[in-house]
Design a protein around this motif. Structure first.
Motif, PDB file in Angstrom:
ATOM      1  N   LEU A 265     -61.216  26.498  35.326  1.00 44.63           N
ATOM      2  CA  LEU A 265     -62.002  27.620  34.795  1.00 44.63           C
ATOM      3  C   LEU A 265     -63.498  26.722  34.566  1.00 44.63           C
ATOM      4  O   LEU A 265     -63.571  25.715  34.154  1.00 44.63           O
ATOM      5  CB  LEU A 265     -61.741  28.074  33.263  1.00 44.63           C
ATOM      6  N   SER A 266     -64.527  27.632  35.174  1.00 46.19           N
ATOM      7  CA  SER A 266     -65.885  26.988  35.228  1.00 46.19           C
ATOM      8  C   SER A 266     -66.920  27.985  34.612  1.00 46.19           C
ATOM      9  O   SER A 266     -67.273  29.018  34.850  1.00 46.19           O
ATOM     10  CB  SER A 266     -66.181  26.748  36.745  1.00 46.19           C
ATOM     11  N   ALA A 267     -67.604  27.290  33.514  1.00 44.68           N
ATOM     12  CA  ALA A 267     -68.666  28.109  32.754  1.00 44.68           C
ATOM     13  C   ALA A 267     -69.890  27.362  33.172  1.00 44.68           C
ATOM     14  O   ALA A 267     -70.038  26.392  33.656  1.00 44.68           O
ATOM     15  CB  ALA A 267     -68.296  28.162  31.187  1.00 44.68           C
TER      16      ALA A 267
ATOM     17  N   ALA B 213     -69.824  18.528  29.954  1.00 43.64           N
ATOM     18  CA  ALA B 213     -68.637  17.806  30.507  1.00 43.64           C
ATOM     19  C   ALA B 213     -67.329  18.486  30.246  1.00 43.64           C
ATOM     20  O   ALA B 213     -67.320  18.815  28.935  1.00 43.64           O
ATOM     21  CB  ALA B 213     -68.654  16.268  30.207  1.00 43.64           C
ATOM     22  N   PRO B 214     -66.405  18.340  31.179  1.00 43.05           N
ATOM     23  CA  PRO B 214     -66.325  17.846  32.306  1.00 43.05           C
ATOM     24  C   PRO B 214     -66.947  18.785  33.305  1.00 43.05           C
ATOM     25  O   PRO B 214     -67.023  19.658  33.087  1.00 43.05           O
ATOM     26  CB  PRO B 214     -64.962  17.689  32.738  1.00 43.05           C
ATOM     27  N   ALA B 215     -67.556  18.249  34.301  1.00 41.39           N
ATOM     28  CA  ALA B 215     -68.145  18.938  35.445  1.00 41.39           C
ATOM     29  C   ALA B 215     -67.076  19.456  36.499  1.00 41.39           C
ATOM     30  O   ALA B 215     -66.239  18.780  36.658  1.00 41.39           O
ATOM     31  CB  ALA B 215     -69.196  18.089  36.249  1.00 41.39           C
ATOM     32  N   THR B 216     -67.346  20.666  36.909  1.00 42.15           N
ATOM     33  CA  THR B 216     -66.146  21.361  37.547  1.00 42.15           C
ATOM     34  C   THR B 216     -66.107  20.424  38.931  1.00 42.15           C
ATOM     35  O   THR B 216     -64.707  20.140  39.224  1.00 42.15           O
ATOM     36  CB  THR B 216     -66.702  22.599  37.907  1.00 42.15           C
ATOM     37  N   ALA B 217     -67.284  19.915  39.405  1.00 37.60           N
ATOM     38  CA  ALA B 217     -67.254  19.246  40.675  1.00 37.60           C
ATOM     39  C   ALA B 217     -66.578  17.914  40.455  1.00 37.60           C
ATOM     40  O   ALA B 217     -65.693  17.398  41.503  1.00 37.60           O
ATOM     41  CB  ALA B 217     -68.489  18.830  41.203  1.00 37.60           C
ATOM     42  N   GLU B 218     -66.058  17.334  39.296  1.00 37.64           N
ATOM     43  CA  GLU B 218     -65.232  16.112  39.185  1.00 37.64           C
ATOM     44  C   GLU B 218     -63.824  16.352  38.691  1.00 37.64           C
ATOM     45  O   GLU B 218     -63.279  15.497  38.908  1.00 37.64           O
ATOM     46  CB  GLU B 218     -65.968  15.349  37.993  1.00 37.64           C
ATOM     47  N   VAL B 219     -63.547  17.747  38.562  1.00 38.14           N
ATOM     48  CA  VAL B 219     -62.078  17.984  38.051  1.00 38.14           C
ATOM     49  C   VAL B 219     -61.419  18.925  38.926  1.00 38.14           C
ATOM     50  O   VAL B 219     -60.169  19.059  38.797  1.00 38.14           O
ATOM     51  CB  VAL B 219     -62.214  18.707  36.521  1.00 38.14           C
ATOM     52  N   CYS B 220     -62.126  19.437  39.978  1.00 42.97           N
ATOM     53  CA  CYS B 220     -61.209  20.442  40.868  1.00 42.97           C
ATOM     54  C   CYS B 220     -60.998  19.542  42.204  1.00 42.97           C
ATOM     55  O   CYS B 220     -61.704  18.558  42.665  1.00 42.97           O
ATOM     56  CB  CYS B 220     -62.263  21.505  41.140  1.00 42.97           C
TER      57      CYS B 220
ATOM     58  N   SER C 177     -64.086  23.547  32.407  1.00 46.26           N
ATOM     59  CA  SER C 177     -65.169  22.718  33.108  1.00 46.26           C
ATOM     60  C   SER C 177     -66.372  23.500  33.174  1.00 46.26           C
ATOM     61  O   SER C 177     -66.554  24.708  32.582  1.00 46.26           O
ATOM     62  CB  SER C 177     -64.734  22.258  34.205  1.00 46.26           C
ATOM     63  N   PHE C 178     -67.565  22.651  33.387  1.00 48.07           N
ATOM     64  CA  PHE C 178     -68.985  23.486  33.465  1.00 48.07           C
ATOM     65  C   PHE C 178     -69.634  22.881  34.729  1.00 48.07           C
ATOM     66  O   PHE C 178     -69.581  21.896  35.346  1.00 48.07           O
ATOM     67  CB  PHE C 178     -69.637  22.906  32.409  1.00 48.07           C
TER      68      PHE C 178
ATOM     69  N   VAL D 152     -65.776  28.620  25.381  1.00 51.00           N
ATOM     70  CA  VAL D 152     -65.303  28.439  26.645  1.00 51.00           C
ATOM     71  C   VAL D 152     -63.963  27.828  26.531  1.00 51.00           C
ATOM     72  O   VAL D 152     -62.871  28.251  27.412  1.00 51.00           O
ATOM     73  CB  VAL D 152     -66.231  27.312  27.568  1.00 51.00           C
ATOM     74  N   ARG D 153     -63.541  26.970  25.686  1.00 48.11           N
ATOM     75  CA  ARG D 153     -62.332  26.412  25.625  1.00 48.11           C
ATOM     76  C   ARG D 153     -61.197  27.495  25.212  1.00 48.11           C
ATOM     77  O   ARG D 153     -60.212  27.508  25.620  1.00 48.11           O
ATOM     78  CB  ARG D 153     -62.449  25.187  24.569  1.00 48.11           C
ATOM     79  N   VAL D 154     -61.837  28.476  24.150  1.00 46.08           N
ATOM     80  CA  VAL D 154     -61.013  29.377  23.881  1.00 46.08           C
ATOM     81  C   VAL D 154     -60.797  30.569  25.159  1.00 46.08           C
ATOM     82  O   VAL D 154     -59.534  30.792  25.215  1.00 46.08           O
ATOM     83  CB  VAL D 154     -61.738  30.389  22.872  1.00 46.08           C
ATOM     84  N   ALA D 155     -61.710  30.706  25.700  1.00 42.24           N
ATOM     85  CA  ALA D 155     -61.324  31.658  27.107  1.00 42.24           C
ATOM     86  C   ALA D 155     -60.608  30.958  28.129  1.00 42.24           C
ATOM     87  O   ALA D 155     -59.676  31.614  28.655  1.00 42.24           O
ATOM     88  CB  ALA D 155     -63.018  31.768  27.717  1.00 42.24           C
ATOM     89  N   ALA D 156     -60.536  29.616  28.078  1.00 42.55           N
ATOM     90  CA  ALA D 156     -59.592  28.929  29.071  1.00 42.55           C
ATOM     91  C   ALA D 156     -58.010  28.951  28.482  1.00 42.55           C
ATOM     92  O   ALA D 156     -56.996  29.439  29.323  1.00 42.55           O
ATOM     93  CB  ALA D 156     -59.865  27.462  29.082  1.00 42.55           C
ATOM     94  N   ARG D 157     -58.010  28.890  27.184  1.00 43.42           N
ATOM     95  CA  ARG D 157     -56.505  29.242  26.652  1.00 43.42           C
ATOM     96  C   ARG D 157     -56.125  30.614  26.712  1.00 43.42           C
ATOM     97  O   ARG D 157     -55.087  30.944  27.135  1.00 43.42           O
ATOM     98  CB  ARG D 157     -56.588  29.052  25.174  1.00 43.42           C
ATOM     99  N   LEU D 158     -56.921  31.657  26.707  1.00 42.79           N
ATOM    100  CA  LEU D 158     -56.561  33.063  26.908  1.00 42.79           C
ATOM    101  C   LEU D 158     -56.323  33.294  28.329  1.00 42.79           C
ATOM    102  O   LEU D 158     -55.063  34.157  28.691  1.00 42.79           O
ATOM    103  CB  LEU D 158     -58.111  33.818  26.614  1.00 42.79           C
ATOM    104  N   LEU D 159     -57.055  32.549  29.137  1.00 40.67           N
ATOM    105  CA  LEU D 159     -56.665  32.652  30.580  1.00 40.67           C
ATOM    106  C   LEU D 159     -55.247  32.262  30.901  1.00 40.67           C
ATOM    107  O   LEU D 159     -54.688  32.512  31.842  1.00 40.67           O
ATOM    108  CB  LEU D 159     -57.700  32.198  31.505  1.00 40.67           C
ATOM    109  N   GLY D 160     -55.185  30.870  30.314  1.00 43.74           N
ATOM    110  CA  GLY D 160     -53.886  30.278  30.557  1.00 43.74           C
ATOM    111  C   GLY D 160     -52.590  31.118  29.929  1.00 43.74           C
ATOM    112  O   GLY D 160     -51.532  31.265  30.857  1.00 43.74           O
ATOM    113  N   ARG D 161     -52.754  31.799  28.838  1.00 47.00           N
ATOM    114  CA  ARG D 161     -51.749  32.772  28.614  1.00 47.00           C
ATOM    115  C   ARG D 161     -51.435  33.876  29.597  1.00 47.00           C
ATOM    116  O   ARG D 161     -50.344  34.223  29.697  1.00 47.00           O
ATOM    117  CB  ARG D 161     -52.106  33.430  27.151  1.00 47.00           C
ATOM    118  N   ARG D 162     -52.528  34.295  30.394  1.00 46.76           N
ATOM    119  CA  ARG D 162     -52.452  35.451  31.246  1.00 46.76           C
ATOM    120  C   ARG D 162     -51.654  34.972  32.560  1.00 46.76           C
ATOM    121  O   ARG D 162     -51.109  35.667  33.148  1.00 46.76           O
ATOM    122  CB  ARG D 162     -53.823  35.984  31.485  1.00 46.76           C
ATOM    123  N   CYS D 163     -52.027  33.847  32.666  1.00 49.30           N
ATOM    124  CA  CYS D 163     -51.806  33.172  34.100  1.00 49.30           C
ATOM    125  C   CYS D 163     -50.441  32.098  34.103  1.00 49.30           C
ATOM    126  O   CYS D 163     -50.144  31.646  34.970  1.00 49.30           O
ATOM    127  CB  CYS D 163     -52.867  32.544  34.952  1.00 49.30           C
TER     128      CYS D 163
END
Length: 220
Positions: free
Chosen positions: A119-121, A157-164, A151-152, A133-144
């Protein structure tokens, strides 16, 4: 009772088009006048948009997290107008209906269960916005069915480019196209979903925020 939908603003013309479509869909669903304003980059500002509206107004922030613009900037602009018939609704996110839209965008990008999601914000220096944003990631996790990495694009941090990685799918926690989505498009990943946009679930969320807030609009 009027609805003023306030977004951040971007110089990318595709961004305002999405916001205008969202406003038009909300107007059709609610049967009320809807105007659009912005807090940064482009106009009209929230104050300018309010000047064009007669009668009570519900202001709905088209933001996915409650950062500085939602908690400080926008309330200040409204207060400066000196109008007692204006009420500010909560930001759109985080909310399950946004996750419904994100899942639709991921599916359209080719994501399938089992593929890793990042997830990238946009990023913020506001701790509350980052928590949202972390709450949104958890909600998306339940859905998926997994725990997406929050990430951002910038600032935080963490930057999306560094974790994908090359096998990952990016779920942008972004309302509309613009600079941040273009930056994500440059990353070597398996798939990038489109921004949340004017998905029907987002239209329903705007309508819900409006209906909840209008109950407390004081008389002029």
């Amino acid at each position: 009772m009027n609805l003023l939908l306030v977004a951040h603003g971007t110089r990318d013309p595709a961004g305002p088009r999405v916001v205008e479509r969202l406003a038009a869909a909300a107007a059709e669903r609610l049967g009320v006048p809807v105007r659009v304003g912005y807090v940064d980059v482009i106009g009209p500002t929230a104050a300018e948009a309010l000047e064009s509206l007669d009668g009570p107004v519900v202001v709905v922030p088209a933001f996915l997290a409650a950062g500085y613009h939602v908690r400080t900037d926008l309330p200040g602009q409204i207060a400066a107008c000196g109008r007692p018939d204006v009420v500010l609704a909560p930001a759109l996110g985080p909310a399950p209906k946004l996750v419904e839209a994100m899942r639709t965008r991921l599916d359209a990008a080719g994501w399938r269960p089992g593929k890793r999601i990042v997830l990238s914000a946009a990023g913020s220096s506001d701790a509350r916005a980052l928590a949202d944003v972390r709450v949104a990631a958890r909600l998306l996790g339940r859905r998926c069915g997994q725990w997406p990495v929050p990430s951002f694009v910038t600032t935080a941090a963490p930057a999306t480019a560094e974790v994908c990685g090359p096998a990952d799918f990016i779920a942008p926690y972004l309302l509309a196209p613009g600079l941040f989505h273009r930056r994500l498009a440059e990353l070597p990943v398996a798939g990038l979903a489109e921004p949340i946009g004017d998905h029907p679930a987002v239209v329903r969320l705007v309508a819900r925020r409006y209906r909840q807030a209008r109950r407390v609009v004081p008389a002029a």
